[in-house]
Design a protein around this motif. Sequence first.
Motif, PDB file in Angstrom:
ATOM      1  N   GLU A  78     -25.622 -63.317  28.333  1.00  0.00           N
ATOM      2  CA  GLU A  78     -24.387 -62.940  29.010  1.00  0.00           C
ATOM      3  C   GLU A  78     -24.658 -62.468  30.435  1.00  0.00           C
ATOM      4  O   GLU A  78     -23.918 -62.788  31.365  1.00  0.00           O
ATOM      5  N   SER A  81     -25.476 -65.457  32.531  1.00  0.00           N
ATOM      6  CA  SER A  81     -24.250 -66.204  32.819  1.00  0.00           C
ATOM      7  C   SER A  81     -23.441 -65.515  33.904  1.00  0.00           C
ATOM      8  O   SER A  81     -22.894 -66.167  34.803  1.00  0.00           O
ATOM      9  N   ARG A  82     -23.384 -64.191  33.853  1.00  0.00           N
ATOM     10  CA  ARG A  82     -22.641 -63.430  34.865  1.00  0.00           C
ATOM     11  C   ARG A  82     -23.266 -63.616  36.254  1.00  0.00           C
ATOM     12  O   ARG A  82     -22.555 -63.772  37.244  1.00  0.00           O
ATOM     13  N   MET A  85     -22.249 -66.990  37.475  1.00  0.00           N
ATOM     14  CA  MET A  85     -20.850 -66.999  37.895  1.00  0.00           C
ATOM     15  C   MET A  85     -20.703 -66.333  39.262  1.00  0.00           C
ATOM     16  O   MET A  85     -19.914 -66.775  40.102  1.00  0.00           O
ATOM     17  N   ASP A  96     -15.243 -63.680  32.394  1.00  0.00           N
ATOM     18  CA  ASP A  96     -15.302 -63.803  30.935  1.00  0.00           C
ATOM     19  C   ASP A  96     -14.420 -64.915  30.393  1.00  0.00           C
ATOM     20  O   ASP A  96     -14.281 -65.059  29.167  1.00  0.00           O
ATOM     21  N   ASP A  98     -13.414 -68.362  29.090  1.00  0.00           N
ATOM     22  CA  ASP A  98     -14.120 -69.454  28.425  1.00  0.00           C
ATOM     23  C   ASP A  98     -13.115 -70.279  27.645  1.00  0.00           C
ATOM     24  O   ASP A  98     -11.954 -69.877  27.475  1.00  0.00           O
ATOM     25  N   SER A 148     -12.585 -71.773  35.458  1.00  0.00           N
ATOM     26  CA  SER A 148     -13.761 -70.918  35.297  1.00  0.00           C
ATOM     27  C   SER A 148     -14.544 -71.295  34.041  1.00  0.00           C
ATOM     28  O   SER A 148     -15.774 -71.215  34.024  1.00  0.00           O
ATOM     29  N   ARG A 152     -18.407 -72.384  34.049  1.00  0.00           N
ATOM     30  CA  ARG A 152     -19.411 -71.781  33.176  1.00  0.00           C
ATOM     31  C   ARG A 152     -20.219 -72.859  32.456  1.00  0.00           C
ATOM     32  O   ARG A 152     -21.454 -72.801  32.386  1.00  0.00           O
TER      33      ARG A 152
END
Length: 281
Positions: A78, A81-82, A85, A96, A98, A148, A152
Motif C-alpha cells: 500500500e 502504491s501510494r 500515485m 485510495d 480502486d 485513478s 493505479r
Amino acid sequence: MALPKKSESKYQPPIHAGDTASDLLARWGFDSNNVAILPDRHPQHRECTRHGRYPISTVDDLGTIRYMSPVCPVCAAEQASRRLMESAAIPARYFDCDFSNYVVEVTGQQTALDTCRDYAEHFDERARKGSCLILCGDPGTGKNHLASAIARAVLAQGRSVLHVTAYDIIARIRQTWQQRGVGNSTELEVIRGFAEVGLLIIDEVGKTFGSDGERVHLFEVIDHRYRDMRPTMILSNEDIDGIEKYLGKAAFDRLCQNGGLLRFDWQSHRRGKEYGSDPAA
C-alpha cells in the motif's frame, strides 16, 4: 632534520561475521537469547492490526531458515502504491480509489466500471494501438475515481502515468516564455515531456477560457502523443460537442481513433441521494 611523524591510526578490531548477523537480527526484533529463533521454531509469524497474520521467517526444503523483513507485506504494498500515485500526480483525494470500491447503483455505472477495468487490464494492447479514452459527464459522477483506478493498475504494470489538468499543461508551456536562464526547458521540451509519459490523464477539459492559443497548446500535446501511439485519457464535465469545440476538431478526431467514450449521465455522488432523483430513474 627530524622526519615527519606518521599519522597515528587507531586500531580497529575485526568484526566477526556472527556479530554482524546478531546485530541484524536484533535490529529486526529477534532476540539471540530467545529459544523462539531455534530452527525447530520456524516458520514464525507476526500480526498486523489491519491485515492479520503474516510470515517473518520461512524454512526451505533443506531446512534452511530464511528471515524476512518484519513488515506487513500488504501495508508495504500500500505504501509503495501510494508513492507511485504521488509520482503520477494523482490528487490525494483519489489515492485510495480502486475498481473494488467503486459504487454501482445504476446500469450506466456498471458499464463504466467494466469498460475502465477492461482498459486497464488490457493496457498493453491499448498502448500498442494508442487507444484513448474519454470520460465525460456532470461533476461528482465518478470520472476521477475510475481514472485513478486505471492509473493505479497501469502503474502496477511498470508503466508511467501522469495526471494533469488542461490548465496545468497550458500554464507549464506558457511558463517557458518567461524563462531565459541556461538549462530552463523550452516549449518543445515541455510538450515532449507530456508526450512521452506512458498514460497521460488530462482532467478539467473545458474549464479554461478555450482561446485559440490554449487550443493550440493542447493540440500539440495530443498530436505528439497521437503520432507516438501513446494513450491519452480525457476527463470533462462537458458533453461530446463541448469537448470537441474546446479541443478543436483536429485534436478531438485524433482522440477518437481506436478510442472509446463513456458518458457519466447519473446524479452526483458527492451530493447524496437526498439532493437528486431516484438513482434507478
